[in-house]
Design a protein around this motif. Structure first.
Motif, PDB file in Angstrom:
ATOM      1  N   ASP A   1       3.429   3.708  -7.416  1.00 10.18           N
ATOM      2  CA  ASP A   1       4.689   3.962  -6.890  1.00 10.18           C
ATOM      3  C   ASP A   1       5.915   3.862  -8.177  1.00 10.18           C
TER       4      ASP A   1
ATOM      5  N   THR B   1       7.922   2.901  -1.024  1.00  7.23           N
ATOM      6  CA  THR B   1       7.507   1.428  -0.716  1.00  7.23           C
ATOM      7  C   THR B   1       8.482   0.905   0.601  1.00  7.23           C
TER       8      THR B   1
ATOM      9  N   GLY C   1       5.017   2.463   3.152  1.00  7.69           N
ATOM     10  CA  GLY C   1       3.963   2.169   2.076  1.00  7.69           C
ATOM     11  C   GLY C   1       2.429   2.631   2.548  1.00  7.69           C
TER      12      GLY C   1
END
Length: 532
Positions: free
Chosen positions: A356, A121, A131
């Motif tokens: 994530d 991210t 990301g």
């Protein structure tokens, strides 16, 4: 800067470690708590032990701490540890293994989460644009070295896999079940529970190839290295077929080096299965190459997608094998290859389960584990202690440790019984060292000598950067002058708290501080949500 501490002595040379509650000593522990709390210096002692609070076996250091002006190098003050409470300086052990020190492992797990998550991210110096890079989550498993008891659920109906209560299929149902050459049944019709101790155990210990498994664990890092290289080459070949040109990078010598326009960055965690074979959970991300700034993290060029990354991983896993060097027990060496179960999943897909945060938390959890899943946990083995764990006729783990010790034995020694001649000594110098000797060093890890969390250099932040940030924060919190640095000349004194009462007080205070921080974060998040 504080100099590197000397290496610690073996565990048997450490001083007393009081960290485990023993009912027979409860009265003595309570007396130690009361005695410590009744002293006038108790508040100062509690603040002094704060850096190691919660640690199961803190390191005690002795020596001198000097404050030096950062600009001039002038000594501002000097203090010896004899002037401190307990005449020692406490430092957390920093062990990553949860079974050794839960508190230090909790800190390490948090750092591991940041290392993994920032590569997905962005943040902490990593651009947020990562990301949008193609990413997959791949699992590489070891092949079979013999049938073992396992639990297989054909169809999950549970909500949480961690608390799965689905009905499993029979372990190894065979319509024509018989017995192996050693008289053991080749089938198992049991439906194993998740906590069944038989899971991971071979159906027949004598049929199982323990030597091949420990060698596979030992060379699994080399297998992964070649697999990663093959994936890079596969992606580069895809670029050539599609007419995407190489990128010219100016080297330090002034020459231009032409490299593929795409590279694969990874973060990898090793997990020890119940059968004591490691497998790897890997995040692989596609990055582009900026000719003006080769270290920059830029998206891959148009025309290269996550499908190409997935194809490259599957192709590399199928093709790459390693044949180990010759060994007296296996003159042709052992074949090291991946198992058939190579799972590749995409992250953050529409309707997908993998996000994530979930992947980062999953990998960080295994970063604090070692061999606990196998039921074995020990420090590095020596000739004096190996007989306590190794047994060629013992259980599964005992045979694996024995295989490590046997295969790692010296293979180039004088077997005539006489004194070595000059020619013998020259032959020993000309002969390459036994490449399997490291199996003895890693016998307590069942042959696996790699680190349980590794990453590519450009994947994300490093543990060192996270620790440096934490150190800076603590200095600002303690109002340390920015133009002053502390230089410690310290030596190792011992490990563990001086008494069981001290351990209880310090660890209780640490838990209260953590709980206070947690409540503060929740209240701050609530206020932010209400304000929004």
């Amino acid at each position: 800067m504080v100099p590197r501490l000397p290496s610690l002595p073996p565990p048997h040379e450490e001083t007393a470690i009081f960290t485990t509650y023993r009912p027979g000593l409860a009265a003595g522990r309570d007396a130690q708590v009361l005695h410590r709390a009744a002293t006038p210096e108790f508040s100062g002692w509690l603040e002094h032990t704060r850096p190691a609070g919660g640690c199961s076996r803190p390191i005690r250091l002795t020596g001198t701490i000097t404050a030096v002006d950062r600009d001039t190098g002038r000594v501002l003050s000097e203090q010896h540890t004899d002037e401190l409470p307990d005449r020692t300086l406490y430092k957390a052990c920093g062990n990553r293994r949860e079974s050794v020190c839960p508190d230090c492992a909790w800190v390490y797990q948090g750092d591991a989460y940041q290392v993994v998550c920032r590569g997905l991210t962005g943040g902490k110096g990593v651009p947020a644009s990562v990301g949008r890079h193609p990413v997959v989550f791949a699992t590489f498993t070891a092949p079979s070295f013999g049938p073992v008891h396992h639990r297989h659920v054909p169809r999950h109906t549970c909500r949480h896999r961690q608390r799965c209560d689905c009905r499993p299929a029979p372990c190894r149902a065979r319509s024509n079940a018989g017995t192996c050459p050693h008289g053991q049944p080749t089938a198992c019709f049991a439906r194993h529970d998740a906590d069944d101790p038989r899971l991971g155990q071979p159906l027949c210990l004598d049929c199982y190839d323990h030597a091949h498994q420990v060698v596979w664990n030992y060379f699994s890092g080399e297998l992964w290295r070649r697999t990663k290289q093959a994936a890079d080459r596969h992606v580069a070949a895809t670029c050539r077929r599609r007419g995407i040109r190489k990128v010219g990078i100016l080297t330090a010598s002034g020459k231009v080096r032409w490299v593929p326009p795409v590279r694969v960055s990874h973060g990898k965690v090793a997990e020890m299965q119940r059968r004591a074979a490691v497998h790897f959970h890997v995040l692989l991300r596609l990055d582009g190459v900026d000719p003006d700034d080769p270290d920059a993290l830029v998206p891959p060029p148009d025309g290269i997608t996550v499908d190409d990354l997935e194809d490259a991983i599957r192709a590399a896993a199928r093709q790459i094998t390693v044949t180990t060097p010759a060994h007296p027990d296996q003159p042709d060496g052992w074949l090291i290859a991946w198992g058939e179960q190579v799972d590749v999943k995409r992250i953050n897909t529409v309707g997908g389960e993998l996000t994530d945060a979930k992947v980062a938390a999953y990998l960080a959890k295994y970063a604090t584990k070692a061999t606990e899943a196998t039921g074995h946990s020990s420090t590095r083995l020596t000739p004096a202690t190996v007989d306590d764990y190794a047994d060629p006729g013992g259980d599964h783990v005992a045979r694996l440790i024995d295989a490590c010790w046997h295969l790692g034995r010296p293979t180039h020694t004088d077997t005539t019984g006489g004194a070595a001649t000059a020619d013998d000594r020259q032959d020993s110098l000309d002969t390459k060292p036994n490449i399997y000797a490291g199996l003895r060093r890693w016998a307590h890890m069942l042959g696996f000598g790699g680190h349980f969390l590794t990453k590519a250099r450009r994947y994300s932040v490093t543990f060192g950067q996270l620790r440096a940030t934490r150190t800076t924060y603590r200095r600002e919190e303690d109002d340390e002058p920015a133009d002053t640095i502390s230089v410690g000349t310290l030596t190792y004194l011992g490990s563990g708290w001086l008494t069981e009462g001290d351990a209880l007080l310090a660890n209780t205070a640490a838990r209260q501080r953590r709980e206070s921080r947690r409540i503060g974060r929740e209240e701050l998040a609530h206020e932010t949500w209400v304000a929004a």
